[in-house]
Each structure stands twice: as C-alpha cells, then as structure tokens.
Write a protein that holds these residues in place. Sequence first.
Motif, short mmCIF file in Angstrom:
data_model
loop_
_atom_site.label_atom_id
_atom_site.label_comp_id
_atom_site.label_asym_id
_atom_site.label_seq_id
_atom_site.Cartn_x
_atom_site.Cartn_y
_atom_site.Cartn_z
N ARG A 71 0.82 -1.22 0.00
CA ARG A 71 0.00 0.00 0.00
C ARG A 71 0.86 1.27 0.00
N ILE A 72 1.90 1.27 -0.79
CA ILE A 72 2.74 2.46 -0.98
C ILE A 72 1.99 3.40 -1.92
N GLU A 73 1.90 4.68 -1.56
CA GLU A 73 1.21 5.65 -2.40
C GLU A 73 2.15 6.78 -2.78
N PHE A 74 2.01 7.25 -4.01
CA PHE A 74 2.77 8.41 -4.47
C PHE A 74 1.99 9.07 -5.60
N LYS A 75 2.41 10.24 -5.98
CA LYS A 75 1.76 11.01 -7.05
C LYS A 75 2.54 10.86 -8.35
N ALA A 76 1.82 10.86 -9.45
CA ALA A 76 2.44 10.78 -10.77
C ALA A 76 1.72 11.71 -11.73
N SER A 77 2.49 12.41 -12.52
CA SER A 77 1.95 13.25 -13.58
C SER A 77 1.50 12.35 -14.73
N SER A 78 0.48 12.76 -15.43
CA SER A 78 0.00 11.99 -16.58
C SER A 78 1.00 12.03 -17.74
N GLU A 79 2.03 12.88 -17.63
CA GLU A 79 3.02 13.00 -18.71
C GLU A 79 4.34 12.30 -18.39
N CYS A 128 3.90 -5.91 -13.81
CA CYS A 128 3.01 -6.08 -12.65
C CYS A 128 1.57 -6.08 -13.14
N LYS A 129 0.65 -6.30 -12.22
CA LYS A 129 -0.78 -6.34 -12.56
C LYS A 129 -1.44 -5.02 -12.20
N ARG A 130 -2.13 -4.41 -13.16
CA ARG A 130 -2.93 -3.21 -12.90
C ARG A 130 -4.27 -3.68 -12.37
N VAL A 131 -4.57 -3.32 -11.12
CA VAL A 131 -5.81 -3.72 -10.47
C VAL A 131 -6.95 -2.80 -10.90
N SER A 132 -6.65 -1.51 -10.96
CA SER A 132 -7.65 -0.53 -11.38
C SER A 132 -6.97 0.70 -11.93
N GLY A 133 -7.74 1.50 -12.65
CA GLY A 133 -7.24 2.74 -13.20
C GLY A 133 -6.94 2.64 -14.68
N LYS A 134 -6.75 3.81 -15.29
CA LYS A 134 -6.46 3.89 -16.72
C LYS A 134 -5.01 4.32 -16.93
N GLN A 163 1.87 5.46 -18.38
CA GLN A 163 1.56 6.78 -17.84
C GLN A 163 0.15 6.73 -17.28
N ALA A 164 -0.03 7.18 -16.05
CA ALA A 164 -1.34 7.16 -15.40
C ALA A 164 -2.27 8.18 -16.05
N GLN A 165 -3.47 7.76 -16.37
CA GLN A 165 -4.49 8.66 -16.90
C GLN A 165 -5.65 8.80 -15.91
N SER A 166 -5.50 8.17 -14.75
CA SER A 166 -6.43 8.26 -13.62
C SER A 166 -5.65 7.77 -12.41
N ASP A 167 -6.28 7.73 -11.24
CA ASP A 167 -5.65 7.08 -10.11
C ASP A 167 -5.49 5.61 -10.50
N VAL A 168 -4.36 5.00 -10.11
CA VAL A 168 -4.04 3.64 -10.54
C VAL A 168 -3.61 2.82 -9.32
N VAL A 169 -4.09 1.58 -9.27
CA VAL A 169 -3.66 0.62 -8.26
C VAL A 169 -2.93 -0.50 -8.99
N ILE A 170 -1.70 -0.80 -8.53
CA ILE A 170 -0.85 -1.81 -9.17
C ILE A 170 -0.45 -2.83 -8.11
N ASP A 171 -0.40 -4.08 -8.52
CA ASP A 171 -0.06 -5.17 -7.60
C ASP A 171 1.20 -5.89 -8.08
N PHE A 172 2.22 -5.91 -7.23
CA PHE A 172 3.48 -6.60 -7.53
C PHE A 172 3.53 -7.99 -6.89
N SER A 173 2.44 -8.45 -6.26
CA SER A 173 2.51 -9.73 -5.56
C SER A 173 2.26 -10.94 -6.44
N ASP A 174 1.79 -10.76 -7.68
CA ASP A 174 1.53 -11.92 -8.57
C ASP A 174 2.81 -12.49 -9.08
#
Length: 92
Positions: free
Chosen positions: A14-22, A50-56, A81-92
């Motif tokens: 559950r590490i969170e950070f901000k990313a620009s869409s660019e 990794c697996k994208r759980v949600s987001g564009k 590049q994130a086009q919305s908030d994104v949840v990614i899973d590295f556990s798979d």
Amino acid sequence: MKDTIHTITILPKRIEFKASSEQTILDAALEQGINLPHRCQIGACSSCLCKRVSGKISYTLEPMLTSSEQEQGWTFICLAQAQSDVVIDFSD
C-alpha cells in the motif's frame, strides 16, 4: 491533453505516491525515492511487469504484451503513464 496528477497505489504494501500523466509511473516513483523493480526502463527485461488492479493508463511506447495480457491487466510501469488514479499489484 492536459497534464494532471494522479495517485498511484502499489500493493501489497500500500505504498502511495503522485504521478503526472506525462511521466511514466516508474519515473514518478524513482523521483520520489520509491524503488520499484526495474532494469532496462524500455519494457524489454520484464523486471517492472506487474498487474494493474484498477485505473487507466496509456503507454509512451507500445509494450511487448499481447492484447490478452493487456486485458488481464499486465503492465510495464516503465512505459505506463497514469491517466487516472491507478492501483498496481506486484505480488503476482
């Protein structure tokens, strides 16, 4: 397209950070001192896969993934590049 800022959540820690869409998700993480798996940064080594759980997302370069793999959520964060908030899973 307008540059926007999105929240990226990395599971399972559950590490969170901000990313620009660019910028790529990996570049945003590294700029903020968050070390995520990576090596080549061009989508060839699969270290950041990794697996994208949600987001564009969009890609700076088309990844070496089949359409089926992309539909299942597999993502190279060195190219994504994130086009919305994104949840990614590295556990798979």
